[in-house]
Design a protein around this motif. Structure first.
Motif, PDB file in Angstrom:
ATOM      1  N   LYS B  71       0.640  -1.387  -0.158  1.00  0.00           N
ATOM      2  CA  LYS B  71       0.023  -0.001   0.226  1.00  0.00           C
ATOM      3  C   LYS B  71       1.080   1.340   0.161  1.00  0.00           C
ATOM      4  O   LYS B  71       0.618   2.236  -0.714  1.00  0.00           O
ATOM      5  N   VAL B  72       1.891   1.372   0.746  1.00  0.00           N
ATOM      6  CA  VAL B  72       2.633   2.454   0.926  1.00  0.00           C
ATOM      7  C   VAL B  72       3.604   2.491  -0.426  1.00  0.00           C
ATOM      8  O   VAL B  72       3.729   3.638  -0.908  1.00  0.00           O
ATOM      9  N   VAL B  73       4.158   1.438  -0.784  1.00  0.00           N
ATOM     10  CA  VAL B  73       4.923   1.564  -2.171  1.00  0.00           C
ATOM     11  C   VAL B  73       4.211   1.865  -3.153  1.00  0.00           C
ATOM     12  O   VAL B  73       4.520   2.879  -4.032  1.00  0.00           O
ATOM     13  N   ASN B  74       2.725   1.560  -3.333  1.00  0.00           N
ATOM     14  CA  ASN B  74       1.904   1.999  -4.514  1.00  0.00           C
ATOM     15  C   ASN B  74       1.435   3.430  -4.169  1.00  0.00           C
ATOM     16  O   ASN B  74       1.648   4.263  -5.366  1.00  0.00           O
ATOM     17  N   GLN B  75       1.389   3.857  -3.008  1.00  0.00           N
ATOM     18  CA  GLN B  75       0.993   5.351  -2.834  1.00  0.00           C
ATOM     19  C   GLN B  75       2.074   6.081  -3.208  1.00  0.00           C
ATOM     20  O   GLN B  75       2.153   7.173  -3.937  1.00  0.00           O
ATOM     21  N   ILE B  76       3.239   5.817  -2.798  1.00  0.00           N
ATOM     22  CA  ILE B  76       4.419   6.545  -3.280  1.00  0.00           C
ATOM     23  C   ILE B  76       4.652   6.559  -4.837  1.00  0.00           C
ATOM     24  O   ILE B  76       4.964   7.764  -5.160  1.00  0.00           O
ATOM     25  N   LEU B  77       4.524   5.459  -5.311  1.00  0.00           N
ATOM     26  CA  LEU B  77       4.782   5.642  -6.802  1.00  0.00           C
ATOM     27  C   LEU B  77       3.905   6.411  -7.521  1.00  0.00           C
ATOM     28  O   LEU B  77       4.133   7.069  -8.467  1.00  0.00           O
ATOM     29  N   GLN B  78       2.482   6.266  -6.970  1.00  0.00           N
ATOM     30  CA  GLN B  78       1.454   7.032  -7.770  1.00  0.00           C
ATOM     31  C   GLN B  78       1.483   8.433  -7.383  1.00  0.00           C
ATOM     32  O   GLN B  78       1.380   9.405  -8.449  1.00  0.00           O
ATOM     33  N   GLU B  79       2.034   8.918  -6.237  1.00  0.00           N
ATOM     34  CA  GLU B  79       2.059  10.143  -6.066  1.00  0.00           C
ATOM     35  C   GLU B  79       3.189  10.813  -6.878  1.00  0.00           C
ATOM     36  O   GLU B  79       3.214  12.035  -7.510  1.00  0.00           O
TER      37      GLU B  79
END
Lengths: 155, 333
Positions: B71-79
């Protein structure tokens, strides 16, 4: 696929692989989940702008240290929802780490995190931080003494 | 890493202290490691430092096992991807500085104009005016003199509510003082004529009491009525001191007469209390209509008169308070 595309894909993969250590570095260094994510995003964006062929790890170490230093004085601990983002090992007591952060200096924390938590190579660390081996080991040794005095053998 | 050859006896305590970290992470060559082992056997502080280092290393190894959720990794990459896409499209970094400043100034001015247009400033001003209007402005006419109420004669002693000592007058100047007081009261009447439209009182030169006692008495009654008008906010008392021959015989008669008139004691002691040998104390209240009768009776025995004075104790309408003493007349008089 052209070689450039391949290189770009490799860079993207490498950057993706750096997300985890970066988030750990900022979270353990600041103990603030929001700032950890925000600063990781900034470093990732910075890395994406770098040209192909550069040592991204060295650039990552330098940029991460600069951002960490800017936030070091604003010690606002926030770990309410940390368990949602990071999965901590069993038996890890963040209280000892918090005490260590109050006692140690910024340089000692950076050296310790990079060397013993993120397990980054010493060559990359010294090149990124622009310090000598001896300085890096001295700082790491001091940090370990402070941390060790507040903890006990877990195993 | 290659180390130069050395004698195992070269290592010192100071040297061992700074090799302890390499010893803890197992990066020392065997000879140096052996030397450090020997130093560790000798020095307890060094042992403690080694334990702290090992504790710290173990703690860090535990921390390094922390996992990061997807969840964190995807959030960071999307932002990061969204922001980078926006900036790539705008090519913000390639814009000149002057245009960037213009845009920022324009944005600030738009925000200010929208704020001023949306917020009803007229209502805010009206609210502020209402707050200010609560204050009153008073116009002072400095030419007009402030009138002060005449509280009475100056340097006047204020008597207490309980039985009080009668004022002791100078025996030699008794008559003169009584005439002076009557003259002063008439002067007061003259001063207040124009303001209150009181009928003029004939002023006569001060005469001896025996010859014009009735006229003086009438003047005093008029003066008292005028004083009474001016002193509606405070009460008054009639005071006097009478020197009588054979006062022991006369005092009971006067007391009996007062009782017949309806007199009541005004203080704590009875009417006609024997204050001291040959001094009888009278502190009483009687109807106002009986005052003249009482004064006439006292006149038979003594030429002195009752004087009206201001007193804070206010009596009911129609009732007056008197305080006087009867003393034995001296033979010299």
């Amino acid at each position: 696929m052209s070689s450039q595309d391949k290189e770009q894909d490799l860079v993207a993969i490498e950057i993706n692989n750096l997300v985890r250590p970066l988030s750990l570095f900022f979270f353990y260094g600041l103990l603030n989940e929001d700032k950890a994510i925000h600063l990781t995003v900034r470093v990732v964006e910075y890395l994406k702008k770098q040209s192909v062929g550069q040592n991204l790890r060295v650039i990552m170490v330098k940029k991460a240290k600069d951002l960490f230093l800017s936030e070091w004085n604003k010690k606002t601990i926030k770990t309410k929802n940390a368990a949602d983002f990071w999965i901590f090992p069993k038996g890890l007591d963040l209280g000892s780490w918090r005490e260590f952060l109050f006692k140690a200096s910024c340089d000692e924390v950076v050296s310790l995190l990079m060397a013993h938590v993120l397990k980054i190579d010493e060559t990359v660390i010294t090149e990124g931080l622009q310090i000598s081996y001896g300085t890096h080991r001295f700082r790491t040794m001091n940090a370990l003494k402070i941390l060790g005095s507040g903890t006990y053998l877990l195993k | 890493m290659e180390y130069r050859k050395y004698n195992s006896q070269d290592i010192s305590q100071f040297h061992a202290k700074y090799l302890i970290y390499e010893y803890a992470i197992n990066e020392l060559e065997p000879l140096r490691k052996k030397s450090v082992d020997q130093e560790l056997l000798k020095d307890q502080k060094l042992n403690l430092e080694l334990i702290n280092l090992l504790n710290g290393i173990q703690y860090c190894d535990t921390m390094s096992e922390t996992l990061v959720s997807e969840k964190v990794v995807n959030q960071i990459l999307q932002e990061s991807s969204q922001i980078s896409r926006m900036l790539d499209r705008l090519k913000w970094n390639q814009w000149p500085v002057s245009i960037k400043w213009l845009l920022e100034a324009g944005l600030v001015s738009i925000c200010l104009v929208s704020f001023l247009s949306l917020v009803p400033m007229t209502k805010v001003i009206n609210i502020l005016d209402q707050i200010d209007s609560n204050g009153y402005v008073v116009q002072i006419d400095r030419k007009k003199k402030v009138e002060l109420e005449d509280a009475g004669t100056p340097n006047q002693e204020l008597a207490a509510f309980s039985d009080e000592e009668v004022k002791t007058l100078d025996k030699k100047n008794d008559l003169k003082k009584s005439n002076d007081v009557s003259a002063a009261s008439t002067k007061k009447i003259e001063e207040k004529k124009s303001e209150e439209n009181i009928a003029k009182v004939d002023l006569k030169p001060p005469k001896e009491v025996d010859q014009n006692s009735a006229a003086n008495q009438a003047q005093q009654i008029e003066a008292s009525s005028v004083v009474e008008k001016n002193q509606r906010t405070s009460g008054f008392i009639y005071r006097g001191q009478f020197n009588i021959t054979n006062v022991a015989m006369i005092a009971p008669k006067i007391k009996e007469k007062i009782d017949e008139m309806g007199g009541r004691k005004a203080g704590e002691v009875e009417i006609g209390w024997l204050k001291s040998p040959n001094v009888y104390y009278f502190h009483l209240t009687i109807p106002e209509a009986k005052l003249a009768e009482l004064q006439a009776m006292l006149k038979e025995y003594s030429p002195n008169q009752l004087k009206k004075e201001v007193h804070p104790r206010v009596m009911p309408d129609g009732i007056i308070r008197l305080l006087f003493t009867l003393e034995e007349k001296q033979q010299n008089e």
